[in-house]
Write an enzyme that holds these catalytic residues in place. Structure first.
Site, short mmCIF file in Angstrom:
data_model
loop_
_atom_site.label_atom_id
_atom_site.label_comp_id
_atom_site.label_asym_id
_atom_site.label_seq_id
_atom_site.Cartn_x
_atom_site.Cartn_y
_atom_site.Cartn_z
N GLY A 66 0.97 -0.85 0.19
CA GLY A 66 0.18 -0.62 0.13
C GLY A 66 0.77 1.21 -0.03
N GLY A 81 -0.53 4.19 0.13
CA GLY A 81 -1.37 5.61 0.80
C GLY A 81 -0.40 6.99 1.39
N GLN A 109 0.31 6.69 4.49
CA GLN A 109 1.38 5.99 5.45
C GLN A 109 2.19 5.83 4.36
OE1 GLN A 109 1.41 6.50 8.78
NE2 GLN A 109 -0.56 8.11 8.75
N ALA A 141 -10.38 -1.22 4.82
CA ALA A 141 -11.36 -1.84 3.61
C ALA A 141 -10.77 -2.81 3.36
CB ALA A 141 -12.16 -0.92 3.74
N HIS A 164 -2.92 0.34 12.48
CA HIS A 164 -3.89 0.78 12.61
C HIS A 164 -4.90 -0.84 13.64
CE1 HIS A 164 -7.36 2.82 13.89
NE2 HIS A 164 -8.17 2.34 12.59
N SER A 203 -7.02 37.94 27.68
CA SER A 203 -7.98 39.22 28.95
C SER A 203 -8.54 38.36 29.88
CB SER A 203 -9.04 39.90 27.82
OG SER A 203 -9.86 39.36 27.53
#
Ligand SMILES: NC(=O)c1ccc[n+]([C@@H]2O[C@H](COP(=O)([O-])OP(=O)(O)OC[C@H]3O[C@@H](n4cnc5c(N)ncnc54)[C@H](OP(=O)(O)O)[C@@H]3O)[C@@H](O)[C@H]2O)c1
Length: 399
Positions: free
Chosen positions: A88, A90, A92, A152, A175, A321
């Site tokens: 993968g 993407g 990451q 997914a 993850h 303030s």
């Protein structure tokens, strides 16, 4: 209006927001700067040799591991017999992959041939046949298989990937999603391999940019399966190798629950909802768009939130303030009480798998990218965010 009335109104509004909450894209978690508050003496005792430290986090002791524990030479020695197969590319995959490559480790990328990620990887200097391969070929070459497909896609592709994760390999996630919710994802990891995770607390773009600046993302790590007896050490080393500045230990369950919860809450969904609510009320009361935006988003992101990030919430109160301070001190408990039930519902929705199911259902659709784009278009066309575009142009540095 009395605080009680205001509180009831807030609870109603918060309730209706929760029921219409939409799936948001992956969180770009805010990075807390590690800069010390200059006017305060450090109250955190730090114990330990090298970079491994036991730190008292507000009364609870935790161990953190730092980049100092894993200098580059040690990483190179530790992983000298390994091929890191990054599956993968993407956000990451990009961040972790380029950091591993710059650290000198033997890393290869595995993605669908001629897909969007394949093309992006080539643009970043990965070479087909040399360190860029179709997914299955990369897994066969790898000793450490880093599954950085979308959550997914991890579920969708698992039947093809599982038989390739053979004894002796290590399976790595960013993850806890796939293994923890295995009843929904069907990602049943093999019992005879180490299964670990390193979860950077930020977008892959930030993983990369902090690394290039000589800084490092904060990450958590966890071990699902420790067959070799070295899984903890391997995860800590990988965390540093992919660009972490420091890493703390978690479990797969705690990681996925806190991550899904956080991104739907304060990191993205919650803060977006709060911005919209405040802006709409200002507009309904006759305030101009620029005033409403400045009082809602611009001052928050440009002036006050950076102070919280750098020095803490108490410092931000100190810096405002007396009038602002009094009002905020009176109103924060009202917001907290109104919002806490929403957060409780959200946590339950994460814990019981509803959020996972929703994410799988939505992100497995063949046209999920087009559907996402149409939801993002809705956000882009909201008055508040169109106004933001104009307000940002007015910042002197953008002139
Ligand atoms: N992004 C973050 O902020 C972040 C932070 C921490 C952890 N994580 C975790 O890191 C992991 C990766 O996330 P990400 O955001 O980097 O990736 P992502 O954008 O969600 O996923 C992108 C990758 O999945 C591939 N992909 C999608 N559908 C596929 C399919 N059916 N078959 C094969 N490949 C497919 C894409 O390849 P194509 O281009 O070929 O479609 C692309 O390489 C996830 O577990 C995520 O939860 C993400």
């Amino acid at each position: 209006m009395s605080f009680r009335t205001a509180s009831l109104r807030l609870a109603r509004i918060a309730g209706s927001k929760a029921s219409t909450s939409a799936i948001s894209k992956r969180a770009l978690s805010a990075l807390a700067s590690s800069a010390a508050r200059p006017t305060l003496k450090a109250t955190t005792p730090i114990v330990g040799a090298r970079g491994v430290k036991t730190i008292n986090f507000g009364g609870t002791e935790e161990v953190v591991y730092e980049r100092a524990d894993w200098p580059r030479e040690k990483l190179l020695e530790y992983f000298k017999n390994d091929t890191l197969a990054m599956i993968g590319y993407g956000s990451q995959g990009y961040g972790q992959g380029l950091n591993l490559r710059d650290n000198g480790l033997n890393v290869i990328v595995g993605v669908r041939e001629n897909g969007a990620s394949w093309k992006a990887a080539i643009e970043d200097g990965w070479i087909p046949g040399q360190n860029l391969f179709p997914v299955e070929e990369a897994i066969n070459k790898g000793t450490i298989v880093m599954n950085l497909l979308s959550d997914a896609a991890q579920s969708e592709t698992w039947p093809q990937i599982k038989p390739l994760i053979t004894e002796g390999k290590t399976l790595y996630f960013a993850h806890g999603f796939s293994p923890v919710f295995k009843d929904l994802t069907h990602v049943e990891t093999p019992a005879n391999v180490d299964v670990i995770l390193v979860a950077p607390k930020g977008s892959g773009r930030t993983v990369r940019s902090l690394f290039k600046e000589g800084r490092g993302i904060n990450s958590s790590y966890a071990v699902w399966n420790d067959v070799s007896g070295n899984a903890h050490e391997k995860a800590q080393a990988l965390a540093v190798a992919v660009g972490s500045g420091y890493v703390y230990q978690t479990t797969f369950e705690r990681e996925v629950n806190s991550d899904l919860y956080g991104e739907r809450g304060c990191l993205m969904g919650g803060i977006h909802g709060m911005f919209l609510a405040q802006y709409e009320v200002l507009r309904e009361n006759g305030h101009t768009p620029s005033e409403a935006f400045n009082e809602t988003v611009e001052e928050a992101t440009q002036s006050l939130y950076p102070l919280i990030g750098k020095y803490g919430m108490d410092y931000m109160y100190d810096a405002c303030s007396t009038t602002a301070r009094r009002g905020a001190l009176d109103w924060y408990p009202i917001f907290k009480d109104a919002l806490k039930p929403v957060f409780q519902d959200l946590y339950e929705s994460v814990r019981n798998g509803s959020e996972t199911q929703r994410s799988l259902d939505f992100n497995s659709q063949p046209d999920y990218r087009e559907k996402l784009e149409s939801e993002l278009q809705t956000i882009r066309s909201m008055e508040i965010w169109k106004v933001g575009k104009e307000v940002r142009k007015l910042r002197p540095e953008n002139n």
